[in-house]
Design a protein around this motif. Structure first.
Motif, PDB file in Angstrom:
ATOM      1  N   THR A   5      -1.300 -12.307   3.516  1.00  0.00           N
ATOM      2  CA  THR A   5      -0.939 -11.890   2.148  1.00  0.00           C
ATOM      3  C   THR A   5      -0.075 -12.901   1.415  1.00  0.00           C
ATOM      4  O   THR A   5       0.547 -12.578   0.403  1.00  0.00           O
ATOM      5  N   VAL A  15       0.110  -4.511   5.652  1.00  0.00           N
ATOM      6  CA  VAL A  15      -0.264  -5.705   6.414  1.00  0.00           C
ATOM      7  C   VAL A  15       0.984  -6.403   6.929  1.00  0.00           C
ATOM      8  O   VAL A  15       1.095  -6.752   8.111  1.00  0.00           O
ATOM      9  N   VAL A  40      -5.785  -6.235   2.691  1.00  0.00           N
ATOM     10  CA  VAL A  40      -4.804  -7.256   2.312  1.00  0.00           C
ATOM     11  C   VAL A  40      -4.537  -7.253   0.809  1.00  0.00           C
ATOM     12  O   VAL A  40      -3.454  -7.668   0.364  1.00  0.00           O
TER      13      VAL A  40
END
Length: 333
Positions: free
Chosen positions: A68, A91, A84
């Motif tokens: 990310t 995440v 994501v």
């Protein structure tokens, strides 16, 4: 060469293993430069996945998207069940990231680096101190814990960096060239640490320039080239994609050698060494067939050796890159 994909991993009860990382059609461009052109990945939980590729192939870009740090231009990806794009916080809570350049602060001690990381994870002071102490012991850094990190060797800094990554107890760890700059002993120590993490259920996503590192550690390997996955599978499966594998038979009896040469007409002959070289994909089926042919003819070789392409050969064939770092090949198994 056609892309090769290993079958989905399955647990002993026949059910598919939980998926730690999945990606479909990931795309990323920087200006007019297309870096990733539709990347598909499937990584079972509790495994080591290695991503190989030439410098500039996009390995670090893949890690940044999956962790990310940057957004993809197209495609979808899930980490531990979290998207994501739509659930980046989920995440981040599930992952740890260790880059190719250490995040250790050299101006403070190793222990203080650990405490700082615990604070960033919002651990209570008692829990943070306990976690730091346990990880410093696990990574053999207790004696150096109160020394400035700037005094640490490269291997010690790498261990501290990884220990800091584990403070948040991540289920998935991204290791972006984690052994860059380490000597062979330190690199082998890091390999052992990675094995121990995986045995505890952690999933490791590894990018590396050390081909023997991928061969030693990875359950699955993918080769990234020109923005696409050129091939993926186990190390042995990838090696079988590349021609050049063969069986070498050597004889001490010239008569047996001549008889074998007649029986195995496809073999390349070395009359001086009394040796035959037979093309082979290295499979058990092909080896059994060869031995059956020799047995049927009443021929016994004095020596039999299997030769298969290594990951260097795979890398060269799939990427056309003749400038891959020439790391020494070490018999570490």
């Amino acid at each position: 060469m056609a892309s090769f994909v290993m079958p989905t991993s399955r647990q002993g009860d026949g059910h598919p293993s939980p998926t730690a990382v999945s990606a479909v059609g990931l795309r990323k461009s920087y200006g007019e430069k297309l870096v990733l052109d539709g990347i598909d990945l499937h990584i079972p939980a509790g495994s080591v996945f290695a991503l190989l590729g030439p410098n500039g192939a996009g390995k670090t870009t893949v890690v940044k998207i999956l962790s990310t740090l940057i957004n993809a231009d197209g495609g979808q990806a899930q980490i531990a069940g979290h998207d994501v794009a739509t659930s980046p916080d989920g995440v981040r809570a599930a992952i740890g990231v260790t880059g190719q350049f250490s995040a250790v602060d050299g101006l403070i001690t190793g222990e203080e680096n650990m405490h700082l990381m615990a604070d960033l994870h919002h651990l209570s002071k008692p829990e943070g101190r306990r976690t730091a102490a346990e990880l410093l012991e696990r990574f053999d850094l207790v004696e150096a814990a109160k020394k400035p990190a700037s005094t640490y060797s490269g291997g010690m800094k790498r261990r501290l960096d990884l220990a800091m990554t584990l403070v948040g107890n991540p289920r998935i760890i991204f290791l972006d060239e984690p052994t860059t700059g380490l000597d062979p002993r330190s690199r082998h120590n890091m390999w052992q640490i990675i094995r121990e993490m995986v045995s505890g259920g952690v999933t490791v996503f590894l990018t590396t320039q050390h081909l023997e590192e991928a061969d030693e550690l990875a359950d699955r390997i993918a080769v990234l080239n020109n923005g696409k996955i050129a091939a993926q599978g186990t190390a042995d499966e990838l090696k079988r994609l590349i021609p050049g594998g063969h069986v070498r038979l050597r004889f001490s009896d010239p008569a047996a050698y001549r008889s074998a040469a007649v029986t195995l007409r496809e073999a390349a002959r070395d009359d001086e060494a009394l040796a035959l070289r037979i093309p082979s994909d290295g499979s058990q089926r092909e080896l059994r067939s060869l031995l059956d042919r020799l047995d049927s003819a009443g021929i016994e070789a004095d020596e039999l050796a299997m030769h298969t392409p290594d990951l260097d050969d795979v890398f060269f064939a799939l990427t056309g890159d003749t400038n891959v770092p020439n790391q020494p090949k070490e018999n570490v198994r």
